[in-house]
Design a protein around this motif. Sequence first.
Motif, short mmCIF file in Angstrom:
data_model
loop_
_atom_site.label_atom_id
_atom_site.label_comp_id
_atom_site.label_asym_id
_atom_site.label_seq_id
_atom_site.Cartn_x
_atom_site.Cartn_y
_atom_site.Cartn_z
N PHE A 119 0.95 -1.01 0.02
CA PHE A 119 0.01 0.10 -0.02
C PHE A 119 0.85 1.27 0.05
O PHE A 119 0.37 2.33 -0.03
N GLU A 161 12.50 2.91 6.08
CA GLU A 161 12.12 1.78 7.24
C GLU A 161 13.52 2.35 8.29
O GLU A 161 14.50 2.06 8.13
N SER A 192 8.58 5.16 13.75
CA SER A 192 7.84 4.13 13.16
C SER A 192 8.44 3.14 12.49
O SER A 192 9.11 3.46 11.52
N SER A 215 3.59 -0.17 12.68
CA SER A 215 2.77 -0.29 11.71
C SER A 215 2.14 -1.74 11.46
O SER A 215 2.82 -2.72 11.18
N HIS A 217 -1.40 -2.86 10.83
CA HIS A 217 -2.22 -2.96 9.84
C HIS A 217 -3.00 -4.07 9.56
O HIS A 217 -3.59 -4.46 8.49
N ASN A 291 -4.69 5.97 2.42
CA ASN A 291 -4.79 6.72 1.22
C ASN A 291 -4.82 5.85 0.05
O ASN A 291 -4.04 5.02 -0.10
N1 SAH Z 1 8.98 2.40 7.37
C1 SAH Z 1 8.14 2.77 8.44
C2 SAH Z 1 7.87 4.18 8.48
C3 SAH Z 1 7.43 4.80 7.07
S1 SAH Z 1 5.82 4.60 6.80
C4 SAH Z 1 6.85 1.98 8.80
O1 SAH Z 1 6.34 1.31 8.12
O2 SAH Z 1 6.14 2.29 9.79
C5 SAH Z 1 5.00 5.55 7.76
C6 SAH Z 1 3.45 5.21 7.91
O3 SAH Z 1 2.87 5.48 6.92
C7 SAH Z 1 3.39 3.63 8.15
O4 SAH Z 1 2.47 3.46 9.32
C8 SAH Z 1 2.72 3.04 6.78
O5 SAH Z 1 2.33 1.76 6.93
C9 SAH Z 1 1.98 4.28 6.48
N2 SAH Z 1 1.51 4.17 4.94
C10 SAH Z 1 2.24 3.74 3.98
N3 SAH Z 1 1.24 3.85 3.04
C11 SAH Z 1 0.18 4.38 3.45
C12 SAH Z 1 -1.16 4.54 2.57
N4 SAH Z 1 -1.23 4.34 1.54
N5 SAH Z 1 -2.15 5.07 3.70
C13 SAH Z 1 -1.91 5.02 4.86
N6 SAH Z 1 -0.95 4.84 5.49
C14 SAH Z 1 0.29 4.59 4.70
#
Ligand code: SAH
Length: 347
Positions: A119, A161, A192, A215, A217, A291
């Motif tokens: 995503f 990351e 994160s 994260s 999810h 998103n």
């Molecule tokens: N790699 C780290 C930090 C970067 S992403 C991580 O995975 O946490 C930051 C956050 O945005 C993460 O929770 C990720 O899963 C989320 N994210 C990425 N794409 C997204 C999307 N399309 N909609 C909502 N959140 C998203």
Amino acid sequence: MDKPDIRSLTLEDLTAQLVSMGERPFRARQIFNWLHGKYVRDMDQMTNISKELREELKIKFTLNNIKIVEKFFSMEDNTVKYLFDIGNDILIESVLMRYSYGNAVCISSQAGCRMGCTFCASTTGGLERDLLAGEMAQQIYEIQRDTGERVSNVVIMGSGEPLDNFDNVLDFLEIIHDKNGNDLSHRHITLSTCGIADKIYELADRRLQITLAISLHAPNDEIRQRTMPIARKYSYDTLLKAAKDYADITKRRVTFEYALIDGINDSKENARELASHLRGIMCHVNLIPVNDVKEAGYIRSSDNKIKTFADVLKDKGIETTIRRRLGSDINAACGQLRKRYKENRGV
Ligand code: SAH
């Protein structure tokens, strides 16, 4: 060998370098303060450092400067998205969010990412390179300079990351809260991660006062593995055990991020299953409307469904908040802007 970037050295490392050059330790503190307290972009701006020493520093170190390429202002709120060039046309992005309690900046820890979450826009081109500690710090410094406003909170939630760039991120955390420089409290920093369990333990060992966000999810292995490749390396149980141990070791409450995707992970049953797994962990759940990623068929869950999901968790005693979406009109989600920019340029 490449010359070290002077802005990426912790005060301790900079002091060791200066002492080995025959200088006194206080010189290192002065230089550190120019870089991290006064945010200079050029060694010649360090006016209380002699010209000879400045010339020596230029020979021994580089000073990697990131540059603002473009800014995007949200019409919906006060969010500003910054696109930075970190050299060689490599782009990263940061987001400034204004809250009643102060300014928060979301910074990137890598250019691109190799985690492959389906995503996430940051991961499409793979990892370009790790960011240096100074390049993470400079995202904050440049935004402070640009707005003339102090940044009070930092989230390491941009592209990349952070636990896949562990040493540089740890140096960044040391540099940014050093009293001789920017002096930002760790309690105002959130890191994160997609859930690299081994590294969560390494981080716990440092006993930092930062907030760890994971994260998640998904409510189980099967759904998590569908969207996050890292879930095949560390099982759901392994990750949650790491989260619990992290909270127990650091005495800091862990945040679980959960982006709701219509029909994938947003049912009442999913919420009940999630709650059952989180019982006993000192935590907080942050629900995020995903998103949309049209190519993958991921659509944001309706507000109603999000509220129902939250209610189930709260009913089971899990502290839950629904994240406000800031800057959604300017592609403020991780990696989206950079991806769009590259597509438009045909890169
Ligand atoms: N790699 C780290 C930090 C970067 S992403 C991580 O995975 O946490 C930051 C956050 O945005 C993460 O929770 C990720 O899963 C989320 N994210 C990425 N794409 C997204 C999307 N399309 N909609 C909502 N959140 C998203």
